[in-house]
Design an enzyme around this catalytic site. Structure first.
Site, PDB file in Angstrom:
ATOM      1  N   PHE A   1       0.827  -1.213   0.000  1.00  0.00           N
ATOM      2  CA  PHE A   1       0.000   0.000   0.000  1.00  0.00           C
ATOM      3  C   PHE A   1       0.865   1.270   0.000  1.00  0.00           C
ATOM      4  O   PHE A   1       0.837   2.062  -0.942  1.00  0.00           O
ATOM      5  CB  PHE A   1      -0.962  -0.089   1.193  1.00  0.00           C
ATOM      6  CG  PHE A   1      -1.370   1.213   1.783  1.00  0.00           C
ATOM      7  CD1 PHE A   1      -1.989   2.184   0.998  1.00  0.00           C
ATOM      8  CD2 PHE A   1      -1.145   1.484   3.127  1.00  0.00           C
ATOM      9  CE1 PHE A   1      -2.370   3.401   1.551  1.00  0.00           C
ATOM     10  CE2 PHE A   1      -1.522   2.683   3.681  1.00  0.00           C
ATOM     11  CZ  PHE A   1      -2.133   3.653   2.890  1.00  0.00           C
ATOM     12  N   ILE A   2       1.691   1.453   1.007  1.00  0.00           N
ATOM     13  CA  ILE A   2       2.505   2.682   1.062  1.00  0.00           C
ATOM     14  C   ILE A   2       3.607   2.618   0.002  1.00  0.00           C
ATOM     15  O   ILE A   2       3.876   3.602  -0.696  1.00  0.00           O
ATOM     16  CB  ILE A   2       3.121   2.888   2.467  1.00  0.00           C
ATOM     17  CG1 ILE A   2       2.023   2.933   3.539  1.00  0.00           C
ATOM     18  CG2 ILE A   2       3.964   4.173   2.513  1.00  0.00           C
ATOM     19  CD1 ILE A   2       2.538   2.987   4.970  1.00  0.00           C
TER      20      ILE A   2
ATOM     21  N   ASP B   1       9.689  -7.364  -3.727  1.00  0.00           N
ATOM     22  CA  ASP B   1       8.455  -7.670  -2.977  1.00  0.00           C
ATOM     23  C   ASP B   1       8.117  -9.140  -3.201  1.00  0.00           C
ATOM     24  O   ASP B   1       8.273  -9.651  -4.315  1.00  0.00           O
ATOM     25  CB  ASP B   1       7.314  -6.772  -3.492  1.00  0.00           C
ATOM     26  CG  ASP B   1       6.176  -6.662  -2.504  1.00  0.00           C
ATOM     27  OD1 ASP B   1       5.867  -5.550  -2.063  1.00  0.00           O
ATOM     28  OD2 ASP B   1       5.566  -7.719  -2.164  1.00  0.00           O
TER      29      ASP B   1
ATOM     30  N   ALA C   1      11.398   2.025   7.481  1.00  0.00           N
ATOM     31  CA  ALA C   1      10.041   2.305   7.952  1.00  0.00           C
ATOM     32  C   ALA C   1       9.782   1.519   9.230  1.00  0.00           C
ATOM     33  O   ALA C   1       9.844   0.296   9.248  1.00  0.00           O
ATOM     34  CB  ALA C   1       9.023   1.937   6.881  1.00  0.00           C
TER      35      ALA C   1
ATOM     36  N   TYR D   1       5.387  -8.114  17.551  1.00  0.00           N
ATOM     37  CA  TYR D   1       5.580  -7.223  16.401  1.00  0.00           C
ATOM     38  C   TYR D   1       6.289  -5.945  16.839  1.00  0.00           C
ATOM     39  O   TYR D   1       7.265  -5.511  16.212  1.00  0.00           O
ATOM     40  CB  TYR D   1       4.216  -6.901  15.775  1.00  0.00           C
ATOM     41  CG  TYR D   1       4.277  -5.900  14.652  1.00  0.00           C
ATOM     42  CD1 TYR D   1       4.851  -6.235  13.430  1.00  0.00           C
ATOM     43  CD2 TYR D   1       3.754  -4.622  14.807  1.00  0.00           C
ATOM     44  CE1 TYR D   1       4.909  -5.315  12.391  1.00  0.00           C
ATOM     45  CE2 TYR D   1       3.802  -3.695  13.783  1.00  0.00           C
ATOM     46  CZ  TYR D   1       4.377  -4.052  12.575  1.00  0.00           C
ATOM     47  OH  TYR D   1       4.432  -3.139  11.560  1.00  0.00           O
TER      48      TYR D   1
END
Ligand code: UDP
Length: 332
Positions: free
Chosen positions: A16-17, A36, A122, A154
């Site tokens: 998405f980002i 990816d 990120a 996480y």
């Protein structure tokens, strides 16, 4: 003499980002390679750029060390967005999440060091855990529950990533900046892994019950991907950011119940709002954050970051995206 384009690698670029970032970098003239594994990302997110002459795609997991080293070799800079994300996925596949988020990131750090590429890592506001202060500053304490609960696993893994990146900077001089993203939302985000905005907007468009977990009084500050992406690049380009971390979050604190009400009103939906106990949504022992509010002062000072997009504009953009998505048509 014409200047060579900057060579950027985006891990998680089909997400998405990541896919919004790829478009932005191509628009600015970069050559962009995406790594990816298409686990949560999809080629549909890259439909607008696949034919671009400066775009390349490699289907590989960041756990594939040889692929990561090979693709980053020759890059000028790397944006590391690949991660196992989404509360639902993390609860269902804790081992995969841990491995990807820790060992995968280590591969990316090693590759950047070997290639002498700069890196933007990120990270996430999950780092702060249950700290409910008025505004979470980058130096705020972290309040995490047991590491045996997947959600905190996480947060722990992303914390290790930050510590790793910081140590690579200190000991090896790696040019790495870090950002903590607070509930970034917008077109192409899917509700499949738990994310509340596409989930609730999708429910509202279909006329299904809107599932608000717990009492709905937990709050978040949603930020729009279109505000976040330029800030990611601006931070990546500032040497003062190396070895530092920056919050990037939204300006407006909203409870999930209020979000649901605004979605219903904005979209003229007939859906009813339904309170769902956490246990039913995520299984026993689930812990949520009651509140999560960013202090964006540091990113504001360095690159002028200001979250501008309102929640209503975000709802409109997400609804428009869900209406036009071909893979899962939504009746209107
Ligand atoms: N949430 C909800 N209904 C949903 C999905 C999520 O009420 O269908 C809640 C969730 O429990 C949390 C908030 O919305 O309090 C934000 O959830 P999300 O997974 O989007 O992000 P995070 O929990 O990481 O902030």
């Amino acid at each position: 003499m014409t200047e060579l384009p900057i060579r950027s690698v985006v891990t998680g670029g089909a997400g998405f980002i990541g896919s919004h970032l790829v478009e932005y970098l191509l628009h600015r003239g970069d050559e962009v390679v995406v790594i990816d594994d298409l686990s949560t990302g999809s080629m549909a997110n890259l439909a607008g750029v696949v034919a671009h002459p400066r775009f390349g795609f490699v289907e590989a997991s960041i756990l594939d060390r040889a692929a990561v080293l090979g693709e980053i070799d020759g890059a000028d800079r790397v944006f590391h967005l690949a991660a196992a994300v989404g509360v639902r996925r993390i609860i269902e596949q804790p081992l995969d999440s841990l491995r990807t988020n820790i060992h995968g990131s280590e591969n990316v750090l090693d590759a950047c060091l070997a290639a002498d590429a700069s890196l933007l890592l990120a990270s996430t506001s999950e780092i702060y855990g249950k700290n409910t202060s008025d505004a979470l500053h980058e130096d705020s304490d972290r309040i995490l529950g047991s590491p045996l609960k997947s959600r905190w696993t996480y947060a722990a893994a992303k914390g290790i990533d930050e510590s790793f990146a910081h140590a690579y900077h200190l000991e090896h001089g790696l040019r790495v900046g870090m950002v903590r993203l607070f509930n970034t939302v917008g077109p192409r985000q899917t509700g499949r892994y738990g994310m509340v905005v596409p989930n609730l907007v999708g429910q509202a468009l279909r006329g299904d019950p809107i599932t608000v977990f717990g009492d709905g009084l937990q709050t978040r500050c949603f930020s729009y991907v279109g505000d976040i992406v330029p800030a990611l690049v601006a931070i990546a380009e500032r040497p003062e950011a190396y070895g530092q971390v920056f919050n990037l979050g939204g300006a407006e604190e909203v409870s999930i119940l209020e979000l649901a009400e605004r979605i219903v009103a904005r979209l003229g939906s007939t859906s009813e709002i339904m309170l769902v106990p956490y246990e039913q949504a995520y299984g026993p022992g689930y812990e949520d954050m009651r509140r999560r509010v960013p202090d964006n002062t540091r990113s504001g000072s360095l690159v002028g970051f200001v979250p501008r997009t309102s929640i209503d504009a975000i709802i409109d953009a997400v609804a428009e995206d869900l209406r036009t998505r071909t893979e899962s048509p939504v009746p209107v």
